[in-house]
Design an enzyme around this catalytic site. Structure first.
Site, PDB file in Angstrom:
ATOM      1  N   GLU A 135       0.795  -1.229   0.000  1.00  0.00           N
ATOM      2  CA  GLU A 135       0.000   0.000   0.000  1.00  0.00           C
ATOM      3  C   GLU A 135       0.834   1.291   0.000  1.00  0.00           C
ATOM      4  O   GLU A 135       0.810   2.058   0.957  1.00  0.00           O
ATOM      5  CB  GLU A 135      -0.950   0.000   1.203  1.00  0.00           C
ATOM      6  CG  GLU A 135      -1.877  -1.203   1.219  1.00  0.00           C
ATOM      7  CD  GLU A 135      -2.926  -1.131   2.329  1.00  0.00           C
ATOM      8  OE1 GLU A 135      -2.853  -0.226   3.183  1.00  0.00           O
ATOM      9  OE2 GLU A 135      -3.838  -1.974   2.334  1.00  0.00           O
ATOM     10  N   GLU A 190      -5.486  -8.660   0.992  1.00  0.00           N
ATOM     11  CA  GLU A 190      -6.079  -8.319   2.291  1.00  0.00           C
ATOM     12  C   GLU A 190      -7.578  -8.159   2.113  1.00  0.00           C
ATOM     13  O   GLU A 190      -8.033  -7.480   1.186  1.00  0.00           O
ATOM     14  CB  GLU A 190      -5.527  -7.006   2.864  1.00  0.00           C
ATOM     15  CG  GLU A 190      -4.132  -7.113   3.409  1.00  0.00           C
ATOM     16  CD  GLU A 190      -3.629  -5.814   4.050  1.00  0.00           C
ATOM     17  OE1 GLU A 190      -4.450  -5.006   4.563  1.00  0.00           O
ATOM     18  OE2 GLU A 190      -2.401  -5.599   4.033  1.00  0.00           O
TER      19      GLU A 190
HETATM   20  C1  FCB Z   1      -4.336  -2.140   5.675  1.00  0.00           C
HETATM   21  C2  FCB Z   1      -2.931  -2.416   6.176  1.00  0.00           C
HETATM   22  C3  FCB Z   1      -2.878  -3.416   7.308  1.00  0.00           C
HETATM   23  C4  FCB Z   1      -4.002  -3.190   8.291  1.00  0.00           C
HETATM   24  C5  FCB Z   1      -5.328  -3.153   7.568  1.00  0.00           C
HETATM   25  C6  FCB Z   1      -6.513  -3.002   8.478  1.00  0.00           C
HETATM   26  O1  FCB Z   1      -4.379  -0.894   5.081  1.00  0.00           O
HETATM   27  O2  FCB Z   1      -2.141  -2.914   5.120  1.00  0.00           O
HETATM   28  O3  FCB Z   1      -1.627  -3.319   7.928  1.00  0.00           O
HETATM   29  O4  FCB Z   1      -3.776  -2.052   9.010  1.00  0.00           O
HETATM   30  O5  FCB Z   1      -5.324  -2.086   6.657  1.00  0.00           O
END
Ligand code: FCB
Length: 473
Positions: free
Chosen positions: A186, A382
């Site tokens: 990110e 994620e």
């Molecule tokens: C993402 C991050 C991770 C965590 C989630 C909730 O943006 O990559 O580390 O904080 O959000």
């Protein structure tokens, strides 16, 4: 007849919401994983030669995090690694996404390698492989060595070259066993949360700096790809994880349609376009009211070095409403404020982070990226949610909302795969409850609950559900 129809639609809707996600869509080698990152779980910040990262320093600033909490101990994974890997096996994970701590491996960011730091990840990889869990290694999840931050951090080009050196050090050690690699996590957050909003390390408040930091994070990615590949097997897969918020219009006024385009450029295309098209979106810098970052001649060809897959981190969508000129004049002079994101949508449900639960957004972003950017493959790197979990003191955390969240998002992935989009994995954020950056420990995302007072791990109902689901495939 109407009775039959009613019954049919009732049972159909029961099946849609309660059944396991359509298993048939997923190929046998699909990655079913869960993720963490180094600073969020490891603790042991002073052990075995690790030096501070910019997050150690940032979290120590009064007011920077919830109740001044830090990653000093976190989930103490550094000391619970074997137990944690055994738990992953219990959850039937066949993949685990983790990040490596750069300041554990190169305490000064460059130069001398701390072998003890590398040894930890060596043991982790072996423990995973011994249980048939495929490692997905992320090289940078925001914990820049403080020594590099002191030299300018992501604002200087040297940091990008330092990252490529670090990537090579790691690949030399783990490249014989780790097949899946992510360079950066990110970079939008690295740049904007860290340098413009100041809510992440290093805590700066200047959009101009954010675009410079973002450019160097992209450069770091591009420089590292060939350096990694030089030490990996021919099957190895190298990618990057970006965070996405598909943007929707709150109404059909022209201001709003314009706002959707601006928000999408800012939130989704800032990093996608240079990676896949070799340039920044046209209006990005003027929309932000900043000058372009310093771009050297070969930068875009380095940044757009072909990658094997794109990691998609997805949590929610943006619903935006454009402001009229009169509203803008009355409320703000900042160009980025020409629209507002609607925070509370009637009838919508929200996680503890205040993020709307919106599974369709995942389908939207996956299909859109596939059609417009054509990456070789996609992985959902994620997906997950924080809810207000309650542990009963024994072995139960009944987190039905998280089960629903995961089921709906996995169902969505199944639908997208059926449209011939190549998706190779789904990775839940997170394996364990952990240090949620400026939110500290109060937001829990894990499939596994952590009682921080004792470091006891308790599998949540969602963890059991995920284990059963993966076993059922
Ligand atoms: C993402 C991050 C991770 C965590 C989630 C909730 O943006 O990559 O580390 O904080 O959000």
């Amino acid at each position: 007849m109407s009775i039959t129809n009613d019954t049919a639609s009732l049972s159909r809707s029961r099946i849609d919401t309660q059944s396991a996600p359509a298993a048939a869509a997923f190929p046998p080698d699909f990655l079913w994983g869960a993720a963490t990152s180094a600073y969020q779980i490891e603790g042991a910040v002073l052990e075995d030669g690790r030096a501070p990262s910019m997050w150690d320093r940032f979290a120590a600033i009064p007011g920077a995090t919830y109740q001044g909490q830090t990653g000093e101990v976190a989930a103490d994974h550094y000391h619970h690694m074997q137990e944690d890997v055994a738990l992953m096996a219990q959850l039937n994970l066949n993949a685990y996404r983790f990040s490596l701590s750069w300041p554990r491996i190169l305490p000064q960011g460059i130069g001398a390698v701390n072998e003890r730091g590398l040894d930890f990840y060596d043991r982790l990889v072996d423990a995973l492989l011994a249980r048939g869990i495929r490692p997905l290694a992320t090289l940078y999840h925001w914990d820049l060595p403080m020594a590099l931050q002191d030299r300018g951090g992501w604002l200087v080009r040297d940091t990008a070259y330092a990252f490529a050196d670090y990537a090579e050090v790691v690949a030399r050690r783990l490249g014989d066993r780790v097949e899946w690699w992510l360079t950066q996590n990110e970079p939008w957050c690295t740049a904007y949360l860290g340098y413009a909003l100041g809510i992440h390390a290093p805590g700066m408040h200047d959009k101009q700096l954010a675009v410079v930091a973002g450019h160097h994070a992209l450069l770091a990615h591009g420089l590292s790809v060939p350096r990694l590949r030089a030490h990996l097997s021919s099957q190895a897969q190298v990618g990057i994880a970006l965070d996405f918020y598909p943007v929707y219009a709150a109404d059909d006024r022209p201001e709003t349609l314009h706002a959707v385009k601006r928000a999408d450029t800012f939130r989704n295309r800032w990093f996608l376009d240079p990676l896949f098209r070799g340039h920044y979106p046209d209006d990005l810098f003027s929309d932000l009211g900043v000058a372009p970052p310093p771009i050297h001649e070969d930068d875009f060809s380095i940044i757009s070095t072909p990658i094997d897959f794109l990691g998609v981190n997805y949590y929610s969508r943006m619903l935006v409403r454009g402001r009229t000129d009169t509203e803008i004049m009355a409320e703000s002079t900042m160009p980025a404020d020409s629209y507002e994101a609607i925070e509370r949508i009637p009838g919508a449900s929200y996680t503890e982070m205040g993020w709307e639960v919106f599974p369709d957004g995942l389908a939207n972003i996956l299909t859109r990226i596939h059609h417009e950017y054509a990456p070789n493959a996609l992985i959902v790197t994620e997906s997950g949610a924080a809810f207000d979990d309650h542990w009963d003191g024994n072995s139960n955390i009944h987190d039905q909302q998280r089960i629903d969240y995961l089921r709906e998002h996995i169902q969505t992935v199944a639908q997208v795969i059926r449209q011939d989009v190549l998706i190779k994995g789904y990775v839940v954020w997170s394996f364990l409850d952990n240090f949620e950056w400026s939110e500290g420990y109060r937001k829990r995302f894990g499939l596994v609950y952590v009682d921080y007072a004792t470091q006891r791990r308790i599998v949540k109902d969602s963890g059991r559900w995920y284990a059963d689901f993966v076993a059922s495939l």
